[in-house]
Design an enzyme around this catalytic site. Structure first.
Site, PDB file in Angstrom:
ATOM      1  N   ASP A 177       0.869  -1.156   0.000  1.00  0.00           N
ATOM      2  CA  ASP A 177       0.000   0.000   0.000  1.00  0.00           C
ATOM      3  C   ASP A 177       0.923   1.228   0.000  1.00  0.00           C
ATOM      4  O   ASP A 177       2.133   1.111   0.258  1.00  0.00           O
ATOM      5  CB  ASP A 177      -0.897  -0.042   1.241  1.00  0.00           C
ATOM      6  CG  ASP A 177      -1.806   1.165   1.339  1.00  0.00           C
ATOM      7  OD1 ASP A 177      -2.438   1.524   0.325  1.00  0.00           O
ATOM      8  OD2 ASP A 177      -1.872   1.771   2.431  1.00  0.00           O
TER       9      ASP A 177
ATOM     10  N   ASP B 230      -0.182   5.102   0.941  1.00  0.00           N
ATOM     11  CA  ASP B 230      -0.428   6.152   1.931  1.00  0.00           C
ATOM     12  C   ASP B 230      -0.365   5.602   3.354  1.00  0.00           C
ATOM     13  O   ASP B 230      -1.036   4.613   3.687  1.00  0.00           O
ATOM     14  CB  ASP B 230      -1.801   6.787   1.682  1.00  0.00           C
ATOM     15  CG  ASP B 230      -1.905   7.388   0.290  1.00  0.00           C
ATOM     16  OD1 ASP B 230      -0.885   7.896  -0.213  1.00  0.00           O
ATOM     17  OD2 ASP B 230      -2.997   7.357  -0.295  1.00  0.00           O
TER      18      ASP B 230
END
Length: 234
Positions: A16, A18
């Site tokens: 991922d 953020d």
């Protein structure tokens, strides 16, 4: 005689973006940046942006509505102005968030021969240059539809193209990515790093789930299930 030789499965390191590889939300900060450019009404934009972000953290985000909201400014401004603004955003905002420990983690997987994929619920316009700054070419962000009709602008429309890489959609996007390469889950070894409870579907599917800088709900779940917890930004 039985052949006992086995070929090691290709290894995928999935990240991922953020709050996992960077210590902020790129979609949110991009919105704040465009407000400073005068592309949005700052107060109205912040109010709506905060509401969508709260929905995201709560796991109730309408990703299509959010994408229309988040891309409205670049749809209005057009390609040239948007690309130029993003270059400024990279220099003024993103670069200070490219932390050595995150870069080293990505590079350690690359040095081991793993294929690194960044898979994020933030759209591809915002995230492609960030992935490139990490030296990662394989990006599965929210794909944006373009106005490709005869006489169209050729630029983004604000709608999502295909399956959004969000919640269960991340699993589907990974399956599409693997299928295009003649692979499936049984043919690869996957490690997935994420901070968010929204990513539980893909964390559950990975061979090695790593709760990375996890939010409260994910930290509790990871502790319960015995998943590795990595506080990269501690």
């Amino acid at each position: 005689m039985q052949n006992t030789h086995t070929t090691a499965r290709p290894r995928l390191a999935l990240f991922d973006l953020d709050h996992t590889l960077i210590p902020f939300d790129s979609d949110y900060s991009w919105g704040e940046f465009t407000s400073r450019l005068g592309w949005n009404d700052p107060e109205a934009f912040k109010r709506q942006n905060d509401a969508f972000y709260a929905d995201y953290k709560a796991g109730t985000l309408d990703i299509h509505a959010y994408c229309r909201f988040a891309t409205a400014a670049i749809v209005r401004q057009g390609e040239a102005a948007s690309v130029a603004a993003h270059a400024r955003y990279m220099e003024e905002v993103v670069k200070k968030g490219l932390l050595p420990q995150a870069l080293a983690l990505v590079q350690s997987h690359q040095a081991a021969g793993d294929t690194v994929v960044i898979i994020t619920a933030t759209n591809e316009f915002v995230t492609r240059p960030i992935a490139q700054a990490f030296g990662v070419s394989e990006l599965l962000g929210v794909a944006l539809a373009r106005d490709d009709a005869p006489g169209g602008t050729g630029w983004y429309t604000g709608e999502i193209a295909g399956v959004p890489s969000f919640r269960e959609g991340k699993v589907r996007r990974m399956e599409e990515w693997m299928a295009a390469r003649g692979l499936d889950w049984s043919a690869v070894h996957t490690t997935f790093y994420s901070d968010s409870i929204n990513d539980v579907p893909l964390l559950e599917r990975a061979d090695v789930p790593v709760a990375t800088n996890p939010d409260g709900p994910l930290r509790a779940l990871a502790t319960q299930r015995g998943w590795r917890i990595l506080d990269l930004f501690a």
